[in-house]
Design a protein around this motif. Structure first.
Motif, PDB file in Angstrom:
ATOM      1  N   ASP A 124       0.466  -0.917  -0.024  1.00 21.20           N
ATOM      2  CA  ASP A 124       0.215   0.158   0.170  1.00 21.20           C
ATOM      3  C   ASP A 124       0.493   0.901  -0.138  1.00 21.20           C
ATOM      4  O   ASP A 124       2.171   1.255   0.245  1.00 21.20           O
ATOM      5  N   ILE A 127       3.916   3.101   3.077  1.00 24.15           N
ATOM      6  CA  ILE A 127       4.292   2.978   4.388  1.00 24.15           C
ATOM      7  C   ILE A 127       5.778   1.738   4.076  1.00 24.15           C
ATOM      8  O   ILE A 127       6.178   2.721   4.890  1.00 24.15           O
ATOM      9  N   LYS A 134      12.259   7.179   8.415  1.00 26.46           N
ATOM     10  CA  LYS A 134      12.529   6.473   9.938  1.00 26.46           C
ATOM     11  C   LYS A 134      13.451   6.098  10.435  1.00 26.46           C
ATOM     12  O   LYS A 134      14.237   6.370  10.905  1.00 26.46           O
ATOM     13  N   GLU A 138      16.394   7.548  12.166  1.00 23.64           N
ATOM     14  CA  GLU A 138      17.367   6.870  13.614  1.00 23.64           C
ATOM     15  C   GLU A 138      18.563   6.867  13.758  1.00 23.64           C
ATOM     16  O   GLU A 138      19.777   6.875  14.391  1.00 23.64           O
ATOM     17  N   TYR A 249       1.894   9.226   7.822  1.00 22.49           N
ATOM     18  CA  TYR A 249       2.820   8.251   8.438  1.00 22.49           C
ATOM     19  C   TYR A 249       3.848   9.285   9.436  1.00 22.49           C
ATOM     20  O   TYR A 249       4.403   7.993  10.087  1.00 22.49           O
ATOM     21  N   LEU A 252       2.830   9.778  11.975  1.00 23.05           N
ATOM     22  CA  LEU A 252       3.141   8.937  13.395  1.00 23.05           C
ATOM     23  C   LEU A 252       3.801   8.435  14.245  1.00 23.05           C
ATOM     24  O   LEU A 252       4.141   7.808  15.379  1.00 23.05           O
ATOM     25  N   PHE A 253       5.360   8.445  13.239  1.00 27.17           N
ATOM     26  CA  PHE A 253       6.301   7.256  13.471  1.00 27.17           C
ATOM     27  C   PHE A 253       7.189   8.957  14.249  1.00 27.17           C
ATOM     28  O   PHE A 253       8.283   8.568  14.601  1.00 27.17           O
TER      29      PHE A 253
ATOM     30  N   LEU B 362      -4.312   1.054  10.994  1.00 26.43           N
ATOM     31  CA  LEU B 362      -2.534   1.323  10.304  1.00 26.43           C
ATOM     32  C   LEU B 362      -2.048   2.386  11.654  1.00 26.43           C
ATOM     33  O   LEU B 362      -1.002   1.415  12.165  1.00 26.43           O
ATOM     34  N   ALA B 363      -2.758   3.318  11.955  1.00 25.76           N
ATOM     35  CA  ALA B 363      -2.183   4.639  12.423  1.00 25.76           C
ATOM     36  C   ALA B 363      -1.247   3.678  13.599  1.00 25.76           C
ATOM     37  O   ALA B 363      -0.561   3.866  14.402  1.00 25.76           O
ATOM     38  N   LEU B 366       1.204   1.813  13.284  1.00 28.90           N
ATOM     39  CA  LEU B 366       2.577   2.580  13.464  1.00 28.90           C
ATOM     40  C   LEU B 366       3.175   3.011  14.347  1.00 28.90           C
ATOM     41  O   LEU B 366       4.246   3.525  14.488  1.00 28.90           O
ATOM     42  N   LYS B 367       2.236   3.570  15.245  1.00 30.47           N
ATOM     43  CA  LYS B 367       2.392   4.018  16.588  1.00 30.47           C
ATOM     44  C   LYS B 367       3.169   2.816  17.482  1.00 30.47           C
ATOM     45  O   LYS B 367       4.563   3.651  18.369  1.00 30.47           O
ATOM     46  N   ILE B 369       4.731   0.410  17.210  1.00 33.82           N
ATOM     47  CA  ILE B 369       6.415   0.066  16.045  1.00 33.82           C
ATOM     48  C   ILE B 369       7.687   1.395  16.515  1.00 33.82           C
ATOM     49  O   ILE B 369       7.965   0.616  16.363  1.00 33.82           O
ATOM     50  N   THR B 370       7.131   2.230  16.799  1.00 34.88           N
ATOM     51  CA  THR B 370       7.388   3.402  16.496  1.00 34.88           C
ATOM     52  C   THR B 370       7.808   3.123  17.955  1.00 34.88           C
ATOM     53  O   THR B 370       9.564   2.796  18.186  1.00 34.88           O
ATOM     54  N   LYS B 385      -2.898  -2.046   4.284  1.00 31.12           N
ATOM     55  CA  LYS B 385      -3.348  -0.966   5.450  1.00 31.12           C
ATOM     56  C   LYS B 385      -4.142  -1.472   6.572  1.00 31.12           C
ATOM     57  O   LYS B 385      -4.299  -1.396   7.464  1.00 31.12           O
ATOM     58  N   ASP B 386      -4.887  -3.099   5.537  1.00 26.63           N
ATOM     59  CA  ASP B 386      -5.382  -3.630   6.520  1.00 26.63           C
ATOM     60  C   ASP B 386      -5.415  -5.207   5.996  1.00 26.63           C
ATOM     61  O   ASP B 386      -6.085  -6.100   5.709  1.00 26.63           O
TER      62      ASP B 386
END
Lengths: 430, 430
Positions: A124, A127, A134, A138, A249, A252-253, B362-363, B366-367, B369-370, B385-386
């Protein structure tokens, strides 16, 4: 010319730096691959635009026509196509070769390391692209290189911009490589290259000039989505919508404040098709480390959805996005920093030197060091039959070895060794 | 042709193997250096005897005439001379290039890794030489490759032997490279090459034939020291006395039972001047692993006291001794063993997959995994996404990821994640 030997202090620092980069790549689930330094010449042809003249070619000694790889991206794309891999997250750290004018004081060499992380596969939108940014964030944070900015743009937005400025499609790629010089020369010079060398009309160049001065965040994306000209262009609109998604995104990161959507970013290579990005270090005002005024880009990358298809006999595409960490420039910065701090980089990891205080004890040293090695302890001894104790202690100081294990006649009789802390000179018998 | 891509499973296993070798080199106090893949052609000329025809040359594109390095020893000698280093213990792991007839099924490639450890400097006889053999012993033992034997000889003994057999000095080196083939062809063939191609007299060849069948330990050294012909030759005597010293040191290192003093060992390269050695794996009778009948040499090396001087404008010599670990052959053996055992080599180190059980989350992924990445945890998520939960769990099984961190609406509301053990399917909320 343009290559160099890396002495131990250099190699030790570089290995430390590479380990930090690999740690990050592995944190993001990448696997390592390795490809030959040699590629077929035809593999490299038509992939690097004007830069193709910098490719090193091997002499025809019979057999295939070969060249040294120019980067790790084209070999990766060839690897995917040849092995019919359609889905992969890989890193590759290796040397690449460019017959460039070396500028070794500025860290530009003809043989240099690249550290690449790439995500291949049909996913998608944005992503994997966001994850590449990211990763840059990092690594630059982990290495404590000071403040930095990641510039982002999209080839689709650039192409849309070119179209609405009245540039014929045949000139998109060459206009890109001219715009790419904006970080090194002022707009006036870039403009004259566009008009005089690339044959754009002055009006088209001026229209481009207005766009490429823009940079910002979500607000700019929204404004350009409303731009009466750009919003009419299908490609630009697609690029802008994806850019908006990317910024979501990145928010969110938690890294959006280091990202700048910058319309002057173009990147020189032919193969990019979507998002492109480049990280630059920012000069700090009260910087005690002597960083050169322009450190330039320390990471860059982008999306290249067409490259794998060029190697597939049926042209099957595998979308890819990736990032390359500019390890040589980062190394120069770290090296200056180490020099400035006076830190002495140890080049070996030896824990203990096996020493004897007087003559005729080589056998005792050889036996003790065998015990240590076989127990997995990093140990050295001097390669002399009867070295002076002072010489042995001096070696420890020179090499940063923390401990000396001393065996003399007395210790042999008592079945002990004398362990000496080189710095404090404390001794224990054990 | 003769090169290959290394896919992730291959690279992961190779990295494991190289790590074991580096651990040993560091245990012995070696520092790492790195030199360019490119060398000046003139640097490589006159160093490899008959094998020089296998050197890859670069096309003359203006500037210097270049070639790809053929081994790591000659670049090391050039490095020492250029940098006026007279004392160094270094390792170097890198690729070298040979335009050989590739025999890829037997692990012979045109691009392959070498792992070299060398000690440069003026030291007391045989102490560094003995350490090189200790290193071979440690690495082959650590890797559990089965029983092995390290054959040892000395170029001085060989040259003395040639002299007492009536061979003119001008033919010493070429006779060496013929004798070197004894491990691949029977004595009769070697003898006829000596007589017909190298122009030795049949009598001289027969006298050599008697010597080269000898192998043993200290007893053989003592016997040859009494040999009426050899003991009259200064070089041979020097070599035999040092060989005796070497066996003393190897006894103290506790490895003498794996060492064979073997007069048929010659080694092909021109530059050796003293001790030479080669390690071979021994076929085990009840070997359940399918090792090919002749695995050949897995490590080799020797003393080369003249090579550095060839690169010094004043001819100043730096005595050197070193060992090269035949990593490609060892790799083939380990790879077969892994295959036979059915062990699945993980290509990534991911600890946890961040997953969601239903749409529009997804949000949340992402949060989460960050948070994990920023805490240094190796984490992945699918770039969809899904994605379906089943697909996410399947990915864990395919990649060997041990844990899944699941966030659904309920977990979000409760401020927890569900951690699932992929193998046992146990779940905990945390």
């Amino acid at each position: 010319q343009g290559t160099r030997d890396h002495p131990p202090a250099h190699t030790a620092l570089r290995d430390r730096l590479l380990a930090a980069v690999v740690t990050c790549f592995k944190r993001h689930g990448a696997a390592a691959i390795d490809t030959p330094v040699l590629e077929l010449r035809e593999t490299l042809m038509g992939k690097y635009g004007e830069q193709a003249k910098l490719i090193y070619e091997l002499q025809d000694q019979g057999g295939e026509l070969l060249a040294l790889r120019y980067d790790l991206t084209v070999p990766f794309a060839r690897y995917l196509a040849m092995n019919k891999v359609t889905n992969m997250k890989r890193y590759h750290i290796a040397k690449v070769y460019r017959r460039d004018n070396p500028a070794t004081t500025r860290g530009r060499y003809r043989e240099f390391y690249q550290c690449d992380f790439d995500i291949a596969g049909q996913f998608d939108p944005m992503i994997p692209d966001a994850e590449c940014l990211k990763i840059v964030h990092e690594i630059l944070s982990d290495l404590q290189l000071g403040d930095f900015l990641i510039k982002v743009n999209d080839r689709r937005i650039l192409n849309g911009m070119f179209a609405v400025c009245g540039i014929p499609e045949s000139k998109f790629i060459s206009t890109c490589s001219t715009i790419d010089k904006l970080d090194k020369m002022p707009w006036e010079e870039v403009r004259s290259e566009m008009v005089e060398e690339k044959g754009l009309s002055p009006e088209a160049a001026d229209r481009i000039g207005e766009y490429v001065q823009l940079h910002g965040g979500l607000d700019l994306i929204e404004r350009l989505l409303q731009d009466p000209k750009l919003s009419q262009n299908k490609l630009a609109k697609e690029g802008l919508r994806d850019m908006k998604l990317l910024f979501e995104y990145l928010t969110l990161f938690g890294i959006v404040e280091k990202i700048s959507f910058d319309l002057s970013l173009a990147r020189g290579l032919d193969y990019y098709t979507g998002v492109i990005f480049e990280a630059v270090l920012l000069q700090q005002e009260n910087d005690h480390v002597d960083v050169p005024t322009s450190v330039g880009s320390v990471a860059g990358g982008g999306r290249y959805d067409g490259l794998v298809g060029m190697f597939d006999p049926k042209g099957r595409k595998v979308p890819c996005v990736g990032v390359s960490i500019g390890i040589e420039r980062i190394f120069s910065i770290l090296e200056q920093r180490v020099k400035a701090s006076g830190e002495k980089v140890r080049t070996t990891e030896t824990q203990v030197l096996v020493a004897t205080p007087h003559k005729h004890l080589l056998a005792a040293r050889l036996k003790l060091i065998t015990e240590l090695w076989d127990a997995g302890i990093k140990a050295e001894m001097l390669y002399k039959k009867d070295p002076k104790l002072l010489k042995q202690l001096q070696y420890c100081e020179d090499m940063g070895i923390p401990l000396t294990a001393i065996v003399g006649e007395q210790e042999l009789t008592d079945g002990v060794v004398k362990l000496r802390d080189v710095t404090t000179r404390e001794e224990v018998r054990m």
